[in-house]
Scaffold this motif. Structure first.
Motif, PDB file in Angstrom:
ATOM      1  N   VAL A  31      17.025  14.785 -12.798  1.00  0.00           N
ATOM      2  CA  VAL A  31      16.850  13.331 -12.707  1.00  0.00           C
ATOM      3  C   VAL A  31      17.697  12.636 -13.763  1.00  0.00           C
ATOM      4  O   VAL A  31      18.196  13.251 -14.700  1.00  0.00           O
ATOM      5  N   ASN A  32      17.834  11.319 -13.595  1.00  0.00           N
ATOM      6  CA  ASN A  32      18.493  10.462 -14.571  1.00  0.00           C
ATOM      7  C   ASN A  32      17.486   9.411 -15.015  1.00  0.00           C
ATOM      8  O   ASN A  32      17.144   8.513 -14.235  1.00  0.00           O
ATOM      9  N   THR A  33      16.985   9.537 -16.245  1.00  0.00           N
ATOM     10  CA  THR A  33      15.925   8.644 -16.718  1.00  0.00           C
ATOM     11  C   THR A  33      16.456   7.339 -17.308  1.00  0.00           C
ATOM     12  O   THR A  33      15.675   6.541 -17.819  1.00  0.00           O
ATOM     13  N   LEU A  53      15.035   4.081  -6.321  1.00  0.00           N
ATOM     14  CA  LEU A  53      14.107   5.024  -6.946  1.00  0.00           C
ATOM     15  C   LEU A  53      14.487   5.291  -8.392  1.00  0.00           C
ATOM     16  O   LEU A  53      15.647   5.512  -8.717  1.00  0.00           O
ATOM     17  N   TYR A  54      13.453   5.257  -9.261  1.00  0.00           N
ATOM     18  CA  TYR A  54      13.632   5.617 -10.668  1.00  0.00           C
ATOM     19  C   TYR A  54      12.628   6.707 -11.026  1.00  0.00           C
ATOM     20  O   TYR A  54      11.460   6.606 -10.673  1.00  0.00           O
ATOM     21  N   PRO A  55      13.051   7.742 -11.751  1.00  0.00           N
ATOM     22  CA  PRO A  55      14.429   8.015 -12.169  1.00  0.00           C
ATOM     23  C   PRO A  55      15.308   8.416 -10.986  1.00  0.00           C
ATOM     24  O   PRO A  55      14.812   8.909  -9.977  1.00  0.00           O
ATOM     25  N   GLY A  56      16.624   8.205 -11.159  1.00  0.00           N
ATOM     26  CA  GLY A  56      17.547   8.520 -10.082  1.00  0.00           C
ATOM     27  C   GLY A  56      17.627  10.009  -9.816  1.00  0.00           C
ATOM     28  O   GLY A  56      17.541  10.824 -10.741  1.00  0.00           O
ATOM     29  N   ILE A  57      17.766  10.376  -8.547  1.00  0.00           N
ATOM     30  CA  ILE A  57      17.886  11.781  -8.155  1.00  0.00           C
ATOM     31  C   ILE A  57      19.012  11.926  -7.133  1.00  0.00           C
ATOM     32  O   ILE A  57      19.520  10.941  -6.597  1.00  0.00           O
TER      33      ILE A  57
END
Length: 1040
Positions: A128-130, A186-190
């Motif tokens: 993920v990208n937080t 969507l967060y975090p990005g996937i």
């Protein structure tokens, strides 16, 4: 013979008791707790106070989730207010499907720039990208459509809010914005992966959280035309339209389906004249019935619409149903008769019921009539010509129903039922977690569009239900206690006995009805539904029940008196229940020791803690996430991590238990060093556990020689402390007198030899008594090889070597080695530990010898207990239907239409018998091939069902018994003798007498079949007829 058998039982019992006490150290552990009794306190738990405290903490946690969602709503509406639509907008964004994708020249593709992804434990170790969100779109939505680009650009304003929310509340999981235009931020990005067909079918607008937030509760009656003119493709489209409408409903909605031609037909006769809750079970049931509809006769819509208005009026006037929106969905290929009078009489002038009309087919002759019906009843008209048109056209009714809410800016907070969103990360490795979603609608606040009621979308956040249950610490609930959550519709959110998954081959899958399991199907002893009714009404109170608790995969049962304490969780539709078992289960043992002394004993290598329990909070600070609970506690106690937050009461209990149990390590080690290979070979491990989740263990053999390597590991969750339960060996020992050893057969799954039992787990409880109150402090035991038990058994029951029978007048002294005797060692549930035939080990004794088991039941030494399982999966013959089809994307639709054209054309040829072109002999063959091609490869499918099954229980007050069984030509003798200080019995039977005229006594699981009346009761949700009159689930009313 009776005397001889008793002497065998005494000799064997004494021998194994000596071995178990020696190698478990149970007497030493009992003494150590006895020594500290003067310093102990036993506190009685106030269950009502406890459940209220837990509820307040859960409310506080859920409030933080709501605050996060409200901040997102405000940010989204402000961003839209300040954004002017630009039809020529050019804007690059992170497309979750395309991120990090490169072309053949090693350049990032359009909308697929570099997007840093890292594994994160808080998000199930997904990449993920937080720091940033990304955007997903279904395959059928163009990613550069101006409406999409403007919406994505506007919603960029949510990124800093996502990050800020996560920093404020690190327990937050997924946050998202689902747009009414179809994109999903969507967060975090996937990284989003397509399915095996290369299609992204996930559309946020079809998700339950979106639909529930976008509309209010609704009462829907679907009226479908099944006259002869609907044959063929029209009927196929109509059925799919109904299925799509059903998929937009949730458990807060109520529904029924009426089909009409010359007559009015309820597709489910059990639901005549009522509305039923649109839970998953009822929706799936409707889908199967709709698939079986056939077109014939002449359509007369008046009677069907009249019937619908009557039902809706009755429910409205009685204050039942959804108590908000009411609508009729009319699906037809035309309306010709005089229908205006029906609307004039039953719906005008107030028009309390909206009418939505779906004209099926390309024919436009009756379009004006069908459109008039919708437009004059505050509804919406649409024409559906192909399967590809269905989804978008059905979704339009949601926008109409949401307009009053949008215009009034009613930001209702909704909470969904429990669900496992496996669709969200279908191609990612993840554990399926039950969760609920909190969601709110987002409206346009622009003055020029405010009166139009424009819904921009829905924001939401997921809440894993296990996070909620962490606020009900396991150690406060006792050996058999637990906490559970349910909705105000009576459905389980979380319960230790909820089994949402089933095994198909080697793969675990969610059950079709996993999120619509009713409280009364888990707490099935509540036959009058007193508990259920109180909890769905949000009451606070208490109830005591005698319950039968299945353990060890239903093979055994615990008889408990449980006290149920319950209350609502404010500002949510949820209720919390806390269960404490009467007696030792309602006491907490409080000991006291210094940190220095306790810390010293915590550092011993044989000690572990229940890693699912929360001794210290480690999942908030990233630096703490890699710590085990034991490591975190030690750092807390030594002051290394001053910012760690720990449960001080639980930490104190652990310290006390560490000190009291510390001598066990030295005791076990001394035994291991002086172990005799000859007499006690086969003792493999000693272990103990305390009510604070502390465990110690020591191996008497090398780890490579262990017969069951999964024991006390995550590979065997029944043997360790978890969030849901104490270990099975602890729970069973707690229900027998302290000092009595409980023997359990275990076999390592997947081991060679077909899982033949090789290991016996033996445990006993350790109790303390203060001021007349007795509490279970710990349980201790050993694991031994089955071979050791067998060796001791045959030694105790053999004939002495110096016996000379040559001069004996009469019978020679008996021995289990004699061919005319069968000797068994069985446990208190009738399972065989030892038999002359090794293949019988682990089997139920009644399966081996029905005559003796029947006699033991008749004499009262054993009794049969009937148990029920309302979450079972049964094999059913396969029936081809489309009830469970997902919403189709255009790609799927293309193939579906193609398939229909081929198959329907073939059926046309077959049914109209074009014999001139096709010989009749080939017709039968062709028809056969066609029908067989539509059959599923697996003819037996697993479907949810209800089952009943027997459990057999030894009556411990009967120490011994014997008798003769008339078997026709002979009499069969048997003697049963209890083994002291255990849950075992020695059973000796006559092997010479053939008693096969008695059938075996089997542990047979039977599917519950319902008579018609009971079937209707079972199908009808307790809310479908009258919320104040729960339906009794008494056995006598339900079973054939």
């Amino acid at each position: 013979m009776v005397i001889k058998v008793k002497s065998w039982a005494d000799a064997f019992g004494g021998e194994i008791y000596s071995i178990m006490t020696k190698y478990s150290g149970s007497l030493l552990l009992q003494k150590k707790y006895k020594d500290v009794e003067p310093t102990l306190k036993i506190k009685e738990v106030d269950g009502l106070e406890l459940v209220k405290k837990f509820s307040e903490e859960m409310e506080s946690m859920l409030r933080r989730k709501v605050d996060a969602v409200e901040r997102l709503v405000e940010a989204a509406e402000d961003a839209d207010l300040n954004h002017e639509f630009n039809s020529s907008l050019v804007f690059d964004y992170y497309n979750s499907l395309l991120i990090n994708e490169k072309d053949e020249n090693d350049n990032y593709v359009e909308l697929g720039d570099e997007f840093i992804l890292e594994p994160n434990e808080h998000f199930n170790n997904l990449l993920v990208n937080t720091t940033y969100s990304d955007v997903q779109l279904p395959t059928n939505v163009y990613n550069k459509d101006p409406g999409i680009l403007n919406g994505v650009y506007m919603s960029e304003a949510l990124n800093p809010i996502f990050v800020d929310n996560f920093q404020r509340d690190p327990t937050l999981t997924w946050q998202y914005f689902g747009s009414s235009t179809g994109f999903f931020r969507l967060y975090p990005g996937i990284k989003w992966m397509p399915d095996e067909n290369g299609v992204i079918s996930f559309d946020c607008r079809n998700r339950g959280w979106y639909i529930q937030a976008a509309t209010s509760p609704k009462d829907i009656i679907i009226v479908v035309d099944i006259s002869g003119s609907m044959k063929g493709l029209r009927m196929t489209i109509a059925k799919y339209t109904i299925i799509t409408i059903l998929d937009t409903l949730g458990e807060n909605d109520f529904v029924n389906i009426i089909a009409y031609n010359d007559y009015v037909h309820y597709v489910e006769p059990c639901f005549k004249g009522i509305l039923v809750q649109a839970d998953r079970d009822n929706r799936e049931h409707f889908k199967q019935l709709v698939d079986e509809l056939q077109a014939k006769g002449v359509g007369t819509v008046n009677k069907a619409v009249l019937e619908s208005f009557k039902i809706l009026r009755e429910f409205r006037e009685a204050g039942q149903g959804g108590l908000c929106n009411q609508a009729i969905m009319l699906i037809t290929d035309g309306a010709v008769e005089d229908y205006e009078s029906v609307f004039e009489k039953y719906n005008w002038p107030d028009r309390k019921v909206r009418v939505f009309t779906y004209l099926i087919g390309r024919e436009v002759t009756f379009a004006q009539n069908v459109k008039w019906i919708a437009c004059n009843n505050k509804g919406y008209y649409t024409q559906i010509s192909t399967l590809a048109d269905v989804q978008e056209n059905v979704m339009e009714y949601l926008h109409v129903l949401s307009r009053p809410m949008v215009i009034n800016h009613d930001h209702d907070i909704i909470w969904t039922e429990a669900y496992m969103d496996s669709a969200l990360f279908a191609s990612q490795a993840q554990s399926l977690l039950l969760m609920t979603t909190v969601a709110m609608p987002v409206f346009s606040k622009k003055n020029e569009t405010r009166s139009h009621g424009i819904l921009l979308g829905v924001v939401g956040s997921d809440v894993p239900l296990r996070e909620l249950l962490k606020l009900a610490p396991r150690y406060k609930l006792g050996v058999h206690g637990y906490a559970f959550l349910n909705t105000n519709n009576g459905y389980i959110l979380s319960h230790p006995d909820l089994r949402p998954l089933y095994k198909e081959g080697k793969k675990l899958k969610p059950k079709p009805n996993y999120n619509s399991v009713d409280l009364s199907e888990v707490e099935w002893e509540d036959q009058d539904e007193i508990l259920r009714t109180a909890m769905i009404n949000g009451e606070t109170g208490y109830l005591a029940m005698d319950v039968k608790v299945p353990v060890d995969k239903g093979k055994r049962v615990l008889f408990l008196t449980n006290d149920y304490f319950f209350t609502d969780i404010s500002s949510t539709p949820f209720s919390l229940g806390v269960v404490l078992s009467r007696g030792h289960g309602e006491y907490i043992l409080l000991g006291n020791t210094s940190v220095e002394e306790g810390l010293h004993d915590l550092l011993q290598p044989d000690l572990t803690l229940a890693n699912e329990w929360i001794y210290c909070i480690t999942d908030i600070d990233p630096d703490h996430r890699k710590l085990s609970q034991l490591e975190a506690m030690i750092r807390f106690l030594t002051g290394e991590e001053s910012d760690l937050e720990c449960d001080e009461d639980l930490v104190q209990e652990v310290l006390f238990d560490a000190v009291v149990t510390a001598p066990m390590e030295a005791y076990w080690t001394a035994l291991a060093l002086n172990m005799s290979d000859e007499t006690e070979q086969g003792v493999e491990m000693a272990f103990l556990g305390t009510r604070a989740g502390l465990m110690r263990s020591l191996l008497y053999v090398g780890s490579e020689k262990l017969s069951n390597r999964k024991f006390l590991t995550l590979g065997d969750k029944e043997s360790i402390f978890t969030m849901d339960h104490f270990p099975l060996w602890y729970r069973r020992a707690a229900e027998h007198p302290p000092g009595n050893f409980i023997y359990s057969i275990t076999s390592e799954e997947g081991s060679e030899g077909g899982g033949k039992p090789e290991v016996v787990t033996v445990s006993t409880s350790v109790a303390v008594t203060v001021d007349g109150k007795t509490a279970i402090a710990a349980a201790v035991g050993v694991q031994i090889k089955m071979e050791l038990l067998q060796r001791k058994f045959w030694m105790a029951t053999r004939q002495p070597n110096d016996t000379d029978c040559s001069g004996v007048d009469g019978l020679c002294p008996l021995s289990c080695q004699d061919d005319n005797l069968n000797c068994f060692l069985i446990d208190n549930n009738g399972f065989i530990f030892i038999s002359k035939r090794s293949t019988e080990t682990g089997k139920f004794f009644g399966e081996v010898d029905g005559s003796v088991m029947t006699q033991l039941l008749n004499m009262g030494m054993f009794r049969q207990v009937t148990m029920y399982d309302y979450q079972a999966m049964c094999k059913t013959p396969y029936h081809h239907h489309s009830g469970a089809r997902p919403l189709l994307s255009p790609i799927y639709t293309f193939f579906a239409v193609l398939k229909w054209l081929i198959s329907d054309f073939l059926i046309f040829l077959l049914e109209f018998n074009i014999c001139d072109f096709w010989p009749s002999d080939n017709l039968a063959d062709a028809k056969s091939v066609f029908h067989h091609s539509h059959k599923h490869k697996k003819h037996d499918m697993l479907q949810p069902c209800d089952t009943e099954y027997p459990v057999f229980v030894y009556e411990s007050t009967i120490k011994e018994t014997n008798g003769l069984i008339e078997c026709g030509d002979c009499q069969k003798m048997f003697v049963a003798q209890q083994i002291a200080n255990s849950n075992l019995l020695l059973l000796v039977t006559d092997a010479a007498c053939d008693c096969s005229i008695f059938p075996p006594v089997l542990l047979e699981v039977k599917e519950v079949k319902y008579i018609l009346l009971s079937q209707c009761v079972r199908l009808c949700s307790p809310f479908c007829c009258s919320p104040t009159a729960p339906i009794s689930r008494g056995v006598e009313d339900r079973f054939l």
